[in-house]
Structure formats: C-alpha cells, structure tokens
Motif scaffolding. Structure first.
Motif, PDB file in Angstrom:
ATOM      1  N   PHE A 186      32.880  65.749  55.352  1.00  0.00           N
ATOM      2  CA  PHE A 186      33.870  64.682  55.434  1.00  0.00           C
ATOM      3  C   PHE A 186      35.272  65.287  55.407  1.00  0.00           C
ATOM      4  O   PHE A 186      35.600  66.063  54.517  1.00  0.00           O
ATOM      5  CB  PHE A 186      33.703  63.725  54.246  1.00  0.00           C
ATOM      6  CG  PHE A 186      34.722  62.625  54.222  1.00  0.00           C
ATOM      7  CD1 PHE A 186      34.529  61.480  54.965  1.00  0.00           C
ATOM      8  CD2 PHE A 186      35.890  62.750  53.483  1.00  0.00           C
ATOM      9  CE1 PHE A 186      35.481  60.469  54.971  1.00  0.00           C
ATOM     10  CE2 PHE A 186      36.849  61.745  53.479  1.00  0.00           C
ATOM     11  CZ  PHE A 186      36.635  60.600  54.226  1.00  0.00           C
ATOM     12  N   VAL A 232      35.609  60.383  44.806  1.00  0.00           N
ATOM     13  CA  VAL A 232      36.259  61.614  45.285  1.00  0.00           C
ATOM     14  C   VAL A 232      36.009  62.752  44.290  1.00  0.00           C
ATOM     15  O   VAL A 232      35.670  63.878  44.662  1.00  0.00           O
ATOM     16  CB  VAL A 232      37.768  61.395  45.497  1.00  0.00           C
ATOM     17  CG1 VAL A 232      38.494  62.715  45.684  1.00  0.00           C
ATOM     18  CG2 VAL A 232      38.015  60.488  46.696  1.00  0.00           C
ATOM     19  N   SER A 254      35.173  53.756  58.928  1.00  0.00           N
ATOM     20  CA  SER A 254      35.040  54.006  57.487  1.00  0.00           C
ATOM     21  C   SER A 254      33.575  54.014  57.085  1.00  0.00           C
ATOM     22  O   SER A 254      32.688  53.743  57.894  1.00  0.00           O
ATOM     23  CB  SER A 254      35.795  52.929  56.702  1.00  0.00           C
ATOM     24  OG  SER A 254      35.198  51.676  56.916  1.00  0.00           O
ATOM     25  N   GLY A 255      33.359  54.329  55.817  1.00  0.00           N
ATOM     26  CA  GLY A 255      32.003  54.259  55.284  1.00  0.00           C
ATOM     27  C   GLY A 255      31.113  55.411  55.697  1.00  0.00           C
ATOM     28  O   GLY A 255      29.909  55.247  55.922  1.00  0.00           O
ATOM     29  N   ALA A 256      31.690  56.613  55.778  1.00  0.00           N
ATOM     30  CA  ALA A 256      30.889  57.785  56.136  1.00  0.00           C
ATOM     31  C   ALA A 256      29.847  58.068  55.056  1.00  0.00           C
ATOM     32  O   ALA A 256      30.077  57.815  53.874  1.00  0.00           O
ATOM     33  CB  ALA A 256      31.804  58.990  56.300  1.00  0.00           C
ATOM     34  N   TRP A 262      32.208  63.929  44.485  1.00  0.00           N
ATOM     35  CA  TRP A 262      31.678  64.742  45.564  1.00  0.00           C
ATOM     36  C   TRP A 262      32.309  66.127  45.591  1.00  0.00           C
ATOM     37  O   TRP A 262      31.772  67.016  46.229  1.00  0.00           O
ATOM     38  CB  TRP A 262      31.647  64.039  46.917  1.00  0.00           C
ATOM     39  CG  TRP A 262      32.910  63.592  47.564  1.00  0.00           C
ATOM     40  CD1 TRP A 262      33.921  64.371  47.996  1.00  0.00           C
ATOM     41  CD2 TRP A 262      33.254  62.248  47.914  1.00  0.00           C
ATOM     42  NE1 TRP A 262      34.888  63.600  48.579  1.00  0.00           N
ATOM     43  CE2 TRP A 262      34.508  62.286  48.538  1.00  0.00           C
ATOM     44  CE3 TRP A 262      32.636  61.004  47.748  1.00  0.00           C
ATOM     45  CZ2 TRP A 262      35.157  61.143  49.010  1.00  0.00           C
ATOM     46  CZ3 TRP A 262      33.272  59.868  48.198  1.00  0.00           C
ATOM     47  CH2 TRP A 262      34.519  59.944  48.827  1.00  0.00           C
ATOM     48  N   GLU A 273      27.658  56.103  46.177  1.00  0.00           N
ATOM     49  CA  GLU A 273      28.066  57.337  46.866  1.00  0.00           C
ATOM     50  C   GLU A 273      28.063  58.519  45.887  1.00  0.00           C
ATOM     51  O   GLU A 273      27.728  59.655  46.248  1.00  0.00           O
ATOM     52  CB  GLU A 273      29.464  57.116  47.479  1.00  0.00           C
ATOM     53  CG  GLU A 273      29.752  58.038  48.630  1.00  0.00           C
ATOM     54  CD  GLU A 273      30.911  57.548  49.517  1.00  0.00           C
ATOM     55  OE1 GLU A 273      31.443  56.451  49.293  1.00  0.00           O
ATOM     56  OE2 GLU A 273      31.272  58.309  50.442  1.00  0.00           O
ATOM     57  N   ARG A 305      41.564  52.502  52.431  1.00  0.00           N
ATOM     58  CA  ARG A 305      40.745  53.714  52.553  1.00  0.00           C
ATOM     59  C   ARG A 305      41.487  54.675  53.457  1.00  0.00           C
ATOM     60  O   ARG A 305      42.179  54.232  54.380  1.00  0.00           O
ATOM     61  CB  ARG A 305      39.397  53.415  53.216  1.00  0.00           C
ATOM     62  CG  ARG A 305      38.445  52.662  52.358  1.00  0.00           C
ATOM     63  CD  ARG A 305      37.061  52.713  52.997  1.00  0.00           C
ATOM     64  NE  ARG A 305      36.185  51.774  52.334  1.00  0.00           N
ATOM     65  CZ  ARG A 305      34.872  51.958  52.177  1.00  0.00           C
ATOM     66  NH1 ARG A 305      34.286  53.033  52.673  1.00  0.00           N
ATOM     67  NH2 ARG A 305      34.139  51.068  51.552  1.00  0.00           N
ATOM     68  N   CYS A 306      41.278  55.968  53.250  1.00  0.00           N
ATOM     69  CA  CYS A 306      41.873  56.900  54.220  1.00  0.00           C
ATOM     70  C   CYS A 306      41.162  56.748  55.560  1.00  0.00           C
ATOM     71  O   CYS A 306      41.709  57.113  56.596  1.00  0.00           O
ATOM     72  CB  CYS A 306      41.852  58.326  53.709  1.00  0.00           C
ATOM     73  SG  CYS A 306      40.251  58.864  53.187  1.00  0.00           S
ATOM     74  N   THR A 307      39.952  56.173  55.539  1.00  0.00           N
ATOM     75  CA  THR A 307      39.206  55.956  56.781  1.00  0.00           C
ATOM     76  C   THR A 307      39.406  54.547  57.350  1.00  0.00           C
ATOM     77  O   THR A 307      38.757  54.187  58.344  1.00  0.00           O
ATOM     78  CB  THR A 307      37.699  56.160  56.531  1.00  0.00           C
ATOM     79  OG1 THR A 307      37.350  55.381  55.379  1.00  0.00           O
ATOM     80  CG2 THR A 307      37.349  57.613  56.303  1.00  0.00           C
ATOM     81  N   ASN A 311      42.235  55.084  45.383  1.00  0.00           N
ATOM     82  CA  ASN A 311      41.406  54.184  46.204  1.00  0.00           C
ATOM     83  C   ASN A 311      39.913  54.464  46.082  1.00  0.00           C
ATOM     84  O   ASN A 311      39.098  53.574  46.282  1.00  0.00           O
ATOM     85  CB  ASN A 311      41.847  54.239  47.669  1.00  0.00           C
ATOM     86  CG  ASN A 311      41.641  55.601  48.288  1.00  0.00           C
ATOM     87  OD1 ASN A 311      41.636  56.614  47.586  1.00  0.00           O
ATOM     88  ND2 ASN A 311      41.468  55.642  49.587  1.00  0.00           N
ATOM     89  N   PHE A 312      39.570  55.718  45.783  1.00  0.00           N
ATOM     90  CA  PHE A 312      38.196  56.055  45.416  1.00  0.00           C
ATOM     91  C   PHE A 312      38.269  56.763  44.067  1.00  0.00           C
ATOM     92  O   PHE A 312      38.153  57.972  43.977  1.00  0.00           O
ATOM     93  CB  PHE A 312      37.516  56.915  46.491  1.00  0.00           C
ATOM     94  CG  PHE A 312      36.912  56.080  47.580  1.00  0.00           C
ATOM     95  CD1 PHE A 312      35.554  55.773  47.580  1.00  0.00           C
ATOM     96  CD2 PHE A 312      37.703  55.547  48.589  1.00  0.00           C
ATOM     97  CE1 PHE A 312      35.002  54.961  48.556  1.00  0.00           C
ATOM     98  CE2 PHE A 312      37.156  54.737  49.574  1.00  0.00           C
ATOM     99  CZ  PHE A 312      35.806  54.449  49.557  1.00  0.00           C
ATOM    100  N   THR A 357      43.246  64.852  47.302  1.00  0.00           N
ATOM    101  CA  THR A 357      43.134  63.677  48.161  1.00  0.00           C
ATOM    102  C   THR A 357      44.353  62.806  47.925  1.00  0.00           C
ATOM    103  O   THR A 357      44.635  62.440  46.776  1.00  0.00           O
ATOM    104  CB  THR A 357      41.863  62.866  47.823  1.00  0.00           C
ATOM    105  OG1 THR A 357      40.737  63.722  47.970  1.00  0.00           O
ATOM    106  CG2 THR A 357      41.705  61.672  48.761  1.00  0.00           C
TER     107      THR A 357
HETATM  108  C1  UN1 Z   1      38.845  57.861  51.095  1.00  0.00           C
HETATM  109  O1  UN1 Z   1      39.280  56.793  51.512  1.00  0.00           O
HETATM  110  O2  UN1 Z   1      39.598  58.641  50.446  1.00  0.00           O
HETATM  111  O3  UN1 Z   1      34.115  57.146  54.681  1.00  0.00           O
HETATM  112  C2  UN1 Z   1      37.458  58.312  51.239  1.00  0.00           C
HETATM  113  C3  UN1 Z   1      34.512  56.408  53.774  1.00  0.00           C
HETATM  114  C4  UN1 Z   1      34.150  56.784  52.348  1.00  0.00           C
HETATM  115  C5  UN1 Z   1      35.145  57.754  51.809  1.00  0.00           C
HETATM  116  C6  UN1 Z   1      36.557  57.330  51.909  1.00  0.00           C
HETATM  117  N1  UN1 Z   1      32.846  57.376  52.344  1.00  0.00           N
HETATM  118  O4  UN1 Z   1      35.152  55.388  53.964  1.00  0.00           O
END
Ligand code: UN1
Length: 527
Positions: free
Chosen positions: A471, A170, A463-465, A173, A119, A300-302, A165-166, A244
């Motif tokens: 984002f 983070v 998740s996994g965008a 990007w 990523e 993950r936040c996602t 977590n990332f 974040t």
């Molecule tokens: C995060 O958990 O802070 O979409 C970011 C996603 C990743 C980014 C997660 N590309 O799960």
C-alpha cells in the motif's frame, strides 16, 4: 453519542480513565508534559484528558526501546510472529469496543470503525504467516566452492507517526511487520486521536505482559508534533520512520531524515481519480464513486476526489450519482444507519468551507452539498453535507488535496488516453480506478502508459485497499509502501554473504594477486 453510562463502560473495558498518561514503554506509563482535553466530533463532548509525554518520558521510552531491541532481535522470527498472532486474537475480542472508540474519537461511521479494527486483525494474521517467510535469495558463485546468499536482519527502533483518519490501523500495519522483523516500535499518534492510541497500546501490553516480554518492545508517546514528533524524526537512534500525513509535513520530515541518512516510509496526500468511460457499468461506477468520496467523510488518503467522465455518459452518470447523494444518511456515526458522520474537528469544517469558496471563485459550480448541519440532531458536532462540484480539469483547486467530502466531476472528450492524461495530471499518485467493460481500455489503464499511481483498480473504487499487497503511492504521495507483498523488507537490513568452503584463495572478477604475474595475452581468455 452513547449515554454517559455506556461511555463509562466502554472506557473501563478499554482501560481508559478520565485522565490518562501519554507515554508508555510497554509496561510503565508516565506523563510529564502538558494536559490536553479530548473532544468528540460527534457532539463536542469532552471525553477525557491526556497528560502528554514530555522530553523525559521520550528519553525513558527510547532507552527502553534500545534495550529491548538487543533482546527482541534474537527471538526467532516465528516466535515473534506468535506474539503478533496473540495480539490479533486480542483485537478480535475487542473489535466491537475499539471500533466504537475510533468512531467516538474521530467520527467515521461505526461500520468503518469496525472495518478499521478488522484491517488490524488482518495484518496480524498476515504478519504471523510472514514471520516464517523472511526469505533471502541465494545464487551461484562465479568462484569454485563458494556460496552466495543474502540474509535479512532486524533493523532497530522503528518510529511510527500516524494520522487521525486511521487512528489505529496505520500503527498496526507498521507495528505487526516491524515486530515480526525483529524491530521494536515507538508510536506517536495524531494529537486528535490519543484515546484510540492508548486503548490499542493497552491491548498490546496485555500480550506483552502475558508473555513476560521486557519493556520497550512497543512504546507510545503522545505529544505535540513540534516537540515529540520533531524529536523522533531527528533521532539518530531511530533508523526508520514511517510517517502518514500531509505532503506539506512529509516534505519537512523527508528532509530531516535524509539529512541523517535514515530511512523513511512516507504515506502522504492522495488526489485520487476514477475514470468512467462510455463502456462503464454506470450503476456500479456511481455506487463506488459514492463510497469513495463520502466514506470516512472524505477523510481517507484514498478518498475519491475526482471523477473523469466520458462526455457521452456524463449526464446519465451524474443522475445516478446524485441519487446516492440525495439519499445519504448523515448523523451520529454510532448509529448504524448513518453512512456519514462528522468531520474530525471544527478546523476541518473551516478548511472545507474555505475550499468551497475558492472553487467557486475559480469558476467551479457546486451541484450539491456544502452546508453545515446545525439542527438539534447535529448540535455540537462537525457535520456537513458532501459536495459534488462540476469543474473544468484546469481548475487550480483540482491539483490540491482537500481532506473533506468534496468531489470534482469533470467531462472528458476523446479516448482513454485523454482520460489517463487528465488522471495523471496532478502532483499526487496514490490511488486510481477505471470503470469500463472494455478490455482494451482497462489494459491501457493498467499498462506502462496508464495510471501513474501506486494503486490502480478496475471496476472498484480508489479506497478500501486490502492488506495483502503493498500500500502506498508515487510522486508527492511519497513513494512509501506498507502492508503486504514484500513491504516487510524496509523494516529489515539486508546482508549479502559469501562463504568460501575451499582451501584456495580465489578472487572474483578473475583478479590474480600473486607475485610475478605475467600479463595476459590480448587473445587470452579471462580467468
Ligand atoms: C489512509 O487513508 O491513510 O485503502 C489509509 C484504504 C485503507 C487505508 C487508508 N485500507 O482506504
């Protein structure tokens, strides 16, 4: 864990030592703060120590950043893009080791560790291209022989405060876009993942040195949030802070930055739901829910935290989901066959266990999981089994983001509108998804009366965008946007320009400003 010998090789390749300094301006490292130990969540092993940044280190780094900005903002944007391209190439060379370090330090599966580095590479490629596309619009003036256009100029020092977590992506990007936009960066990583931060900074520094760039383009300050983070957030020399982390901390940060009228990008908590309708492909839905809930051990936040299932397919869906949970491989995340590693630290395990007690006290039913794993294989680590909890949508805990592999399954009765109402009925608004083969259901979900989240997916998980589009999320997620699309604009200041290339002084809005004007007749046309 790798053997001590292979850990030594990995550390040496990534220029890490047993004692590392916590502050760098891109060329020089220092550390005058307290020393902390870094432990792996895999087995509790002490990996190394960090002598953190103190106030003097912070000031040194900021001074370098301010000086570097004066130079960097005048470097042509495509040349800045070239530096970011070289960084991406260096990351390619280090993908394997850096991915492993992410895994060793925070515990995500090595597949996901490598994915994280990928990523980073992707955003470098993207930002390099974007460096030739910092477009401003032009439009037609209402005045003769005038030209109107806008320009995008560099903003200044960008503060990046990232989460565990990332621990690498983070930063990247934000960094990649900030750099091509002509900004310089100061990074405060999470205290749980300073080694990954040091390794990333060192990889970038190779490129900065190779290109004879000055100190201050990209800096690192490892230190406690209450000291170093607080300084950065309230620093008027930093016009933009990207944060974040949790909604709780984000709320405080937002206030401090708003008070000094700075800009912020807030990427806060998510409480992401997947809707499984009666028209869903249940096998596909179950696979995606499983990865969404259990990937990165639910950190993950996602991560998928809620599944809303049409009551007509509830039992059938749950059977399929349980089958995945029953077969999950948990263990050392460096072993490629393990899908789930440990939680980040013992405190995270405690939070999870407390959440499970609350869920049950509120009337939720734990269908599976929730054990701490303690056998020989798990010694010293923070391993748990992932949870499926059957709850009514009204359960208070459902409103909260617990950063752990806990998945709430809920039945809904009624059509798609009912499912959407439940999905939107939480304070957070990051990511969402629907599984359906029905065009009307999916279009309703994506429409103005559909999902209220920053991300809304159809037939794939929350998740996994990808980095290609923006984002971020709405409501208590904070409203920030990073990565692709036009997210680069927040890293720049917009300037509106008008040029008069006539010899006449013409005012806009038809205003005359000469002596002895006659009042226009009522019927007279403007101008
Ligand atoms: C995060 O958990 O802070 O979409 C970011 C996603 C990743 C980014 C997660 N590309 O799960």
């Amino acid at each position: 864990m790798p053997t001590t010998a292979s850990l030594k090789t990995l550390f040496a390749s990534l220029e890490l030592k047993s004692l590392n300094l916590g502050a760098s301006d891109g060329l020089t490292w220092s550390g005058s703060g307290t020393t902390i130990d870094v432990r792996s969540p895999i087995d509790g092993q002490r990996l190394a120590a960090i002598r953190q940044a103190g106030p003097e280190d912070y000031e040194r780094v900021l001074a370098a950043a301010m000086a570097a900005f004066a130079v960097w903002r005048c470097v042509p944007a495509p040349k800045r893009g070239e530096i970011v391209r070289q960084f991406g190439d260096e990351l390619r060379k280090n993908k394997d080791l850096l991915g492993q370090l992410v895994t060793i330090e925070m515990g995500k599966s090595v597949q996901e560790g490598w994915g994280e580095v990928q990523e980073m590479i992707d955003i470098c490629d993207y930002a390099c291209g974007q460096s030739r596309m910092l477009y401003g619009v032009q439009t037609h003036s209402e005045r003769p022989s005038h030209r109107l256009f806008e320009q995008w100029h560099p903003l200044g020092v960008v503060g990046i405060v990232s989460a565990f977590n990332f621990p690498a992506a983070v930063w990247s990007w934000n960094l990649a876009l900030a750099l091509i936009c002509g900004d310089v960066c100061v990074w405060k990583p999470a205290s749980a993942t300073p080694l990954t931060a040091s390794a990333c900074q060192k990889i970038l520094e190779k490129i900065l040195r190779r290109n004879a760039l000055p100190a201050g383009i990209s800096s690192l300050v490892i230190g406690p949030g209450a000291e170093i983070g607080a300084r950065l957030i309230s620093d008027r020399r930093i016009p933009l802070v990207s944060y974040t982390g949790s909604t709780l901390t984000g709320r405080q940060i937002a206030k401090t930055i708003a008070e000094r009228l700075g800009r912020s990008i807030l990427e806060l908590g998510g409480n992401n739901a997947i809707i499984v309708t009666a028209r869903a492909n249940l096998a596909l839905a179950a696979r995606n829910v499983f990865f969404g809930a259990v990937g990165t051990a639910g950190q993950r936040c996602t991560s998928t935290r809620r599944v809303l299932i049409d009551e007509r397919v509830y039992a059938a869906f749950l059977r399929r989901l349980r089958a995945h949970y029953d077969q999950i491989t948990i263990g050392n995340p460096l072993e490629i066959e393990n899908q789930m590693g440990p939680l980040v630290n013992p405190a995270a395990v405690k939070v999870m266990m407390e959440a499970l007690a609350t869920i049950q006290a509120q009337g939720g039913k734990i269908l599976c999981g929730g054990q701490k794993l303690t056998g020989r294989k798990y010694r010293g680590g923070c391993y748990v089994t992932p949870v499926i909890a059957e709850v009514p949508p009204s359960l208070p805990m459902v409103q909260e983001e617990t950063f752990a592999p806990i998945l709430y399954v809920m039945k809904y009765r009624g059509g798609i509108d009912r499912a959407i109402a439940l999905q939107n009925d939480v304070p957070q608004g990051l990511s969402s998804a629907i599984f359906t083969d029905d065009l009307i259901e999916e279009e309703t979900f994506l429409s103005a009366r559909g999902s209220d989240c920053g991300i809304a997916n159809v037939n794939l998980g929350t998740s996994g965008a990808e980095i290609g589009l923006a984002f971020g999320g709405e409501k208590e997620t904070g409203g920030g946007r990073e990565s692709g699309s036009d997210a680069w604009k927040i890293y720049m200041r917009r300037q509106t320009n008008a040029i008069n290339w006539s010899r006449e002084a013409t005012l806009a809005q038809g205003i005359k400003f000469e002596p002895r004007q006659t009042r226009p007749k009522k019927s007279a046309k403007r101008g």
